[in-house]
Design an enzyme around this catalytic site. Structure first.
Site, PDB file in Angstrom:
ATOM      1  N   PHE A  49     151.827  56.785 153.304  1.00  0.00           N
ATOM      2  CA  PHE A  49     150.787  57.057 152.355  1.00  0.00           C
ATOM      3  C   PHE A  49     150.671  58.531 152.062  1.00  0.00           C
ATOM      4  CE2 PHE A  49     146.504  54.758 150.808  1.00  0.00           C
ATOM      5  CZ  PHE A  49     146.988  53.358 151.110  1.00  0.00           C
ATOM      6  N   GLN A  51     137.442  63.329 143.210  1.00  0.00           N
ATOM      7  CA  GLN A  51     138.956  62.160 142.859  1.00  0.00           C
ATOM      8  C   GLN A  51     139.530  61.455 142.232  1.00  0.00           C
ATOM      9  OE1 GLN A  51     140.721  59.753 146.450  1.00  0.00           O
ATOM     10  NE2 GLN A  51     141.952  61.642 147.120  1.00  0.00           N
ATOM     11  N   HIS A  63     142.976  59.084 140.953  1.00  0.00           N
ATOM     12  CA  HIS A  63     143.368  57.762 142.238  1.00  0.00           C
ATOM     13  C   HIS A  63     144.758  58.067 140.737  1.00  0.00           C
ATOM     14  CE1 HIS A  63     145.798  55.050 143.199  1.00  0.00           C
ATOM     15  NE2 HIS A  63     145.139  55.192 144.071  1.00  0.00           N
ATOM     16  N   GLU A  94     147.278  53.149 146.279  1.00  0.00           N
ATOM     17  CA  GLU A  94     148.715  53.550 146.630  1.00  0.00           C
ATOM     18  C   GLU A  94     149.823  53.061 147.694  1.00  0.00           C
ATOM     19  OE1 GLU A  94     147.076  57.933 147.434  1.00  0.00           O
ATOM     20  OE2 GLU A  94     148.408  57.378 149.627  1.00  0.00           O
ATOM     21  N   ARG A 100     147.204  63.159 146.641  1.00  0.00           N
ATOM     22  CA  ARG A 100     146.529  62.121 145.172  1.00  0.00           C
ATOM     23  C   ARG A 100     146.290  64.046 143.793  1.00  0.00           C
ATOM     24  NH1 ARG A 100     142.416  57.348 147.550  1.00  0.00           N
ATOM     25  NH2 ARG A 100     144.512  56.151 147.833  1.00  0.00           N
ATOM     26  N   HIS A 145     138.308  57.788 140.717  1.00  0.00           N
ATOM     27  CA  HIS A 145     138.417  56.761 142.290  1.00  0.00           C
ATOM     28  C   HIS A 145     136.991  57.331 142.963  1.00  0.00           C
ATOM     29  CE1 HIS A 145     139.874  54.654 145.173  1.00  0.00           C
ATOM     30  NE2 HIS A 145     140.770  54.819 145.947  1.00  0.00           N
ATOM     31  N   ARG A 175     140.741  64.333 149.615  1.00  0.00           N
ATOM     32  CA  ARG A 175     140.377  62.861 150.098  1.00  0.00           C
ATOM     33  C   ARG A 175     141.892  62.315 149.966  1.00  0.00           C
ATOM     34  NH1 ARG A 175     140.412  57.467 150.716  1.00  0.00           N
ATOM     35  NH2 ARG A 175     139.759  57.332 148.497  1.00  0.00           N
ATOM     36  N   LEU A 185     138.047  54.874 154.535  1.00  0.00           N
ATOM     37  CA  LEU A 185     137.372  53.685 155.695  1.00  0.00           C
ATOM     38  C   LEU A 185     136.900  54.532 156.129  1.00  0.00           C
ATOM     39  CD1 LEU A 185     139.802  50.417 154.621  1.00  0.00           C
ATOM     40  CD2 LEU A 185     137.864  51.801 153.559  1.00  0.00           C
TER      41      LEU A 185
HETATM   42  C1  LIG Z   1     139.091  50.220 144.080  1.00  0.00           C
HETATM   43  C2  LIG Z   1     139.059  50.795 146.026  1.00  0.00           C
HETATM   44  C3  LIG Z   1     140.113  50.971 146.752  1.00  0.00           C
HETATM   45  C4  LIG Z   1     139.965  52.148 147.621  1.00  0.00           C
HETATM   46  N1  LIG Z   1     140.843  51.916 148.095  1.00  0.00           N
HETATM   47  C5  LIG Z   1     140.730  51.749 150.140  1.00  0.00           C
HETATM   48  C6  LIG Z   1     141.587  52.180 150.796  1.00  0.00           C
HETATM   49  O1  LIG Z   1     142.923  51.422 150.899  1.00  0.00           O
HETATM   50  N2  LIG Z   1     141.790  53.260 151.908  1.00  0.00           N
HETATM   51  C7  LIG Z   1     140.762  53.731 151.687  1.00  0.00           C
HETATM   52  O2  LIG Z   1     140.386  54.461 153.246  1.00  0.00           O
HETATM   53  N3  LIG Z   1     139.579  53.558 151.362  1.00  0.00           N
HETATM   54  C8  LIG Z   1     139.656  52.840 149.837  1.00  0.00           C
HETATM   55  N4  LIG Z   1     138.746  53.021 149.066  1.00  0.00           N
HETATM   56  C9  LIG Z   1     137.780  54.640 149.004  1.00  0.00           C
HETATM   57  C10 LIG Z   1     136.526  53.536 150.852  1.00  0.00           C
HETATM   58  O3  LIG Z   1     136.615  52.327 150.214  1.00  0.00           O
HETATM   59  C11 LIG Z   1     135.282  53.239 149.646  1.00  0.00           C
HETATM   60  O4  LIG Z   1     135.070  55.472 149.800  1.00  0.00           O
HETATM   61  C12 LIG Z   1     134.904  53.311 151.158  1.00  0.00           C
HETATM   62  O5  LIG Z   1     134.569  51.590 151.289  1.00  0.00           O
HETATM   63  C13 LIG Z   1     133.166  53.590 150.986  1.00  0.00           C
HETATM   64  O6  LIG Z   1     132.309  53.380 152.012  1.00  0.00           O
HETATM   65  P1  LIG Z   1     130.499  53.124 152.506  1.00  0.00           P
HETATM   66  O7  LIG Z   1     130.479  52.264 153.929  1.00  0.00           O
HETATM   67  O8  LIG Z   1     129.992  54.320 152.298  1.00  0.00           O
HETATM   68  O9  LIG Z   1     130.256  52.370 150.722  1.00  0.00           O
HETATM   69  P2  LIG Z   1     130.167  51.044 149.805  1.00  0.00           P
HETATM   70  O10 LIG Z   1     130.837  50.485 150.596  1.00  0.00           O
HETATM   71  O11 LIG Z   1     129.889  51.919 148.655  1.00  0.00           O
HETATM   72  O12 LIG Z   1     128.955  50.385 149.750  1.00  0.00           O
HETATM   73  C14 LIG Z   1     127.567  50.648 149.399  1.00  0.00           C
HETATM   74  C15 LIG Z   1     126.266  49.894 149.962  1.00  0.00           C
HETATM   75  O13 LIG Z   1     125.421  50.770 149.790  1.00  0.00           O
HETATM   76  C16 LIG Z   1     123.699  49.813 148.967  1.00  0.00           C
HETATM   77  N5  LIG Z   1     123.381  50.354 147.901  1.00  0.00           N
HETATM   78  C17 LIG Z   1     123.834  50.893 147.392  1.00  0.00           C
HETATM   79  N6  LIG Z   1     122.452  51.890 146.619  1.00  0.00           N
HETATM   80  C18 LIG Z   1     121.709  50.933 146.848  1.00  0.00           C
HETATM   81  C19 LIG Z   1     119.728  51.300 147.421  1.00  0.00           C
HETATM   82  N7  LIG Z   1     119.587  51.542 146.083  1.00  0.00           N
HETATM   83  N8  LIG Z   1     119.439  50.648 147.681  1.00  0.00           N
HETATM   84  C20 LIG Z   1     119.648  49.324 148.510  1.00  0.00           C
HETATM   85  N9  LIG Z   1     121.458  49.223 149.651  1.00  0.00           N
HETATM   86  C21 LIG Z   1     121.956  50.059 148.401  1.00  0.00           C
HETATM   87  C22 LIG Z   1     125.345  48.817 148.645  1.00  0.00           C
HETATM   88  O14 LIG Z   1     124.319  47.565 148.153  1.00  0.00           O
HETATM   89  C23 LIG Z   1     126.446  48.257 149.469  1.00  0.00           C
HETATM   90  O15 LIG Z   1     125.916  48.049 150.991  1.00  0.00           O
HETATM   91  C24 LIG Z   1     138.727  52.532 148.178  1.00  0.00           C
HETATM   92  C25 LIG Z   1     138.075  52.633 146.902  1.00  0.00           C
HETATM   93  C26 LIG Z   1     137.724  51.982 145.896  1.00  0.00           C
HETATM   94  C27 LIG Z   1     136.875  51.807 144.852  1.00  0.00           C
END
Ligand SMILES: Cc1cc2nc3c(=O)[nH]c(=O)nc-3n(C[C@H](O)[C@H](O)[C@H](O)COP(=O)(O)OP(=O)(O)OC[C@H]3O[C@@H](n4cnc5c(N)ncnc54)[C@H](O)[C@@H]3O)c2cc1C
Length: 565
Positions: A113, A229, A231, A244, A275, A342, A377, A383
């Protein structure tokens, strides 16, 4: 009125990991999410999760790569915690059922990566986030007697008592429109990022910065908000992400002359530089007339150099995305991509236990800024961040709950106030602008002036635009006047959250007069450690404008040096 030791807002990776940890530590727990948990944005994570699992690897090497990736803005104590705890966390995931890819010898396979000095990314084909999220959700179901789940509940505000402690939240049951107070000794924000402030973005429609704004509104400081960021590989047509992992498997980037131009920008790491570096290189090629596709606004990502069998096995989702959303068979021809918004490195400022300066308020995952990502990042570190700091926040909040009593009930008048505010949005006459139009204008402006390259005039324009849109949002109208599944009114509330986030981002980007990580100022093209090796913190003034201050970067073992790939 539900009352819990630990209330978790957001049921994604950070939120679910926090819930399981808090329940294991003996706390009563509730977890609340505006969408069904497995629809959280984490489900889209494709490429994988980093951990120094290979015996030839060392977490210190992972930590150094992360520090360097952050352009020395990341806090090294936090980075050490994350990287040292990574191997155990990933093995834990495997033990609870995540089917990480294995190699011919039966060991966990690791892929290359960006910005990493060795192969360190564990993966499940290109559906890693989905695989982890579903396994955590299974665990959560198993905990049904210990964790109360509120699915499709939208949090509108955080609550605070007179001493300033966070004591819960107000949330709307999306199915009925009913408002409810959730009282808690501790609240953990796990509400994800704010990518929807930009158009296009790789982020899901739900990534609207709700938690960042709600924390900011009750006085929590935000940090590193200028660090956005882009991407390097998102589809030109619609901003969809091409993981990636494609470059990790060996794909090339080509300009209009068919040249692997990364040779000029990062001769050692080539396509696998960090990135910010790759996105800048692509944008430079495009700006200097060597872009490809209609209008020369793209770059070719050539995945045909990866053996077809491997592509079909390890990158099968993007084979589908290529076909469905760009009409391209990536095993046969290059696909048109460009840099796209991203991830946000900034967020609610926390310590390594997820605690914010507001007692009883924690944050973990993309909503938070620990800061492990600093100015940029590394792929597959997010993750990891969600799980490590989700778990730590859950444990710490449970511990804190054991020593304090349940806050007093929130006065009913506070709920009436909230209800009147939401009703007033629903009742607005149609003489203002549409919420969706304002959102579009915001995204377009941010993508034009707060993107890969920035400078004073563009940022000033962006700030003026955001402030104008903030005014317009006060009278913006919606169509749905009902109570059942009224997504329209939630959209209006989300617009307010996004405008807060955008304003803080632009202010911080204007303030940082240097180039570091994702912040590249064409008017200040050098990194300036003498003046800017510091975080910019943003908190809310009484008059609803951001107030900026600074905090030091924690350096433990790695002194800043020139960054080359
Ligand atoms: C397309 C894509 C691919 C990615 N690939 C990777 C990867 O391969 N490896 C890596 O390390 N990172 C990757 N990332 C980044 C990573 O996935 C995210 O940063 C991470 O998953 C964010 O997780 P989180 O638990 O913080 O929030 P999220 O998964 O965004 O979840 C947010 C939660 O909060 C809840 N929520 C939000 N607002 C409210 C509200 N007002 N009231 C109630 N609930 C609410 C939502 O319902 C949801 O359950 C990727 C991101 C994207 C967009």
């Amino acid at each position: 009125m539900p009352a819990h030791d630990v209330l978790i807002l957001g049921a994604c990776l950070a939120g679910q990991r926090a819930a399981l940890a808090a329940a294991d530590a003996g706390a009563t727990v509730a977890i609340l999410s505006k969408v069904h948990p497995v629809r959280s944005h984490s489900v889209a994570a494709a490429g994988g999760i980093n951990a120094a699992i290979n015996p030839a690897d060392d977490w210190r090497s992972h930590a150094f790569d992360t520090v360097k990736g952050s352009d020395f803005l990341g806090d090294q104590d936090a980075i050490e915690v994350m990287c040292a705890e990574a191997p155990d966390e990933v093995l834990h995931l495997e033990h609870i059922g995540v089917t990480f890819h294995r190699n011919e010898t039966g060991q966990m396979d690791l892929r290359a990566f960006g910005g990493a000095s060795m192969k360190r990314t564990a993966y499940v084909a290109d559906i890693t986030g989905q695989a982890i999220l579903h396994v955590l959700y299974e665990q959560l179901m198993k905990y049904h007697e210990r964790v109360d789940r509120y699915e499709e509940w939208f949090t509108t505000s955080l609550l605070q008592d007179e001493e300033g402690n966070c004591t819960g939240c107000i949330a709307r049951d999306i199915r009925t429109g009913q408002l409810e107070v959730f009282t808690a000794k501790n609240v953990i924000l796990a509400t994800g990022g704010a990518g929807q402030c930009f158009k296009p973005t790789t982020n899901g429609l739900i990534c609207t910065g709700d938690g960042i704004s709600m924390a900011y509104r009750i006085g929590a400081p935000l940090m590193d908000m200028e660090m956005i960021q882009y991407h390097p590989t998102t589809l030109v047509e619609n901003g969809f992400l091409i993981t990636e992992g494609a470059r990790g498997e060996g794909a090339h980037l080509l300009n209009a002359d068919g040249e692997r131009f990364m040779e000029k920008y990062a001769p050692n790491k080539m396509e696998l530089a960090s990135r910010d570096v790759v996105s800048r290189a692509e944008q430079t090629e495009i700006n200097e007339g060597r872009g490809v596709g209609p209008g020369g606004v793209g770059i070719y990502l050539d995945i045909t150099v990866v053996p077809k069998k491997r592509t079909l096995e390890a990158l099968r989702e993007i084979v589908n995305i290529g076909k469905d959303f760009a009409g391209v068979d990536i095993t046969k021809e290059p696909i048109l991509i460009r840099p796209g918004q991203h991830y946000i490195m900034g967020g609610v400022k926390t310590d390594v236990n997820g605690a914010t300066p507001i007692p009883g308020l924690y944050a973990a995952g993309e909503v938070a800024c620990v800061s492990v990502h600093g100015g940029n990042r590394l792929g597959a570190n997010s993750l990891l961040d969600t799980l490590i700091f989700g778990r730590r926040a859950g444990e710490h909040a449970a511990q804190r709950a054991a020593g304090i009593s349940m806050p007093e009930a929130t006065p009913l008048s506070r709920v009436r106030e909230e209800s009147a505010w939401i009703d007033s949005i629903i009742d607005r006459p149609k003489d203002g602008r549409r919420v969706s139009e304002i959102k579009d204008d915001l995204g377009t402006e941010m993508n034009r002036n707060v993107a890969v390259f920035r400078e004073q005039d563009g940022l000033t324009h962006a700030l003026e635009t955001v402030r104008r849109l903030k005014e317009e949002a006060k009278t913006a109208y919606i169509d749905d006047r009902g109570t059942v599944f009224n997504q329209d009114v939630l959209g209006a509330i989300e617009l307010g959250f996004m405008l807060d986030c955008a304003e803080c981002t632009v202010m911080a980007a204007l303030e940082r007069k240097e180039s570091r990580g994702a912040q590249y100022r064409t008017d200040f093209p050098e990194r300036n450690d003498d003046e800017w090796l510091k975080h910019i913190d943003v908190s809310r003034n009484g008059d609803d404008t951001p107030h900026l201050s600074y905090s030091p970067v924690t350096i433990t073992q790695w002194q800043p040096e020139e960054r080359k790939y």
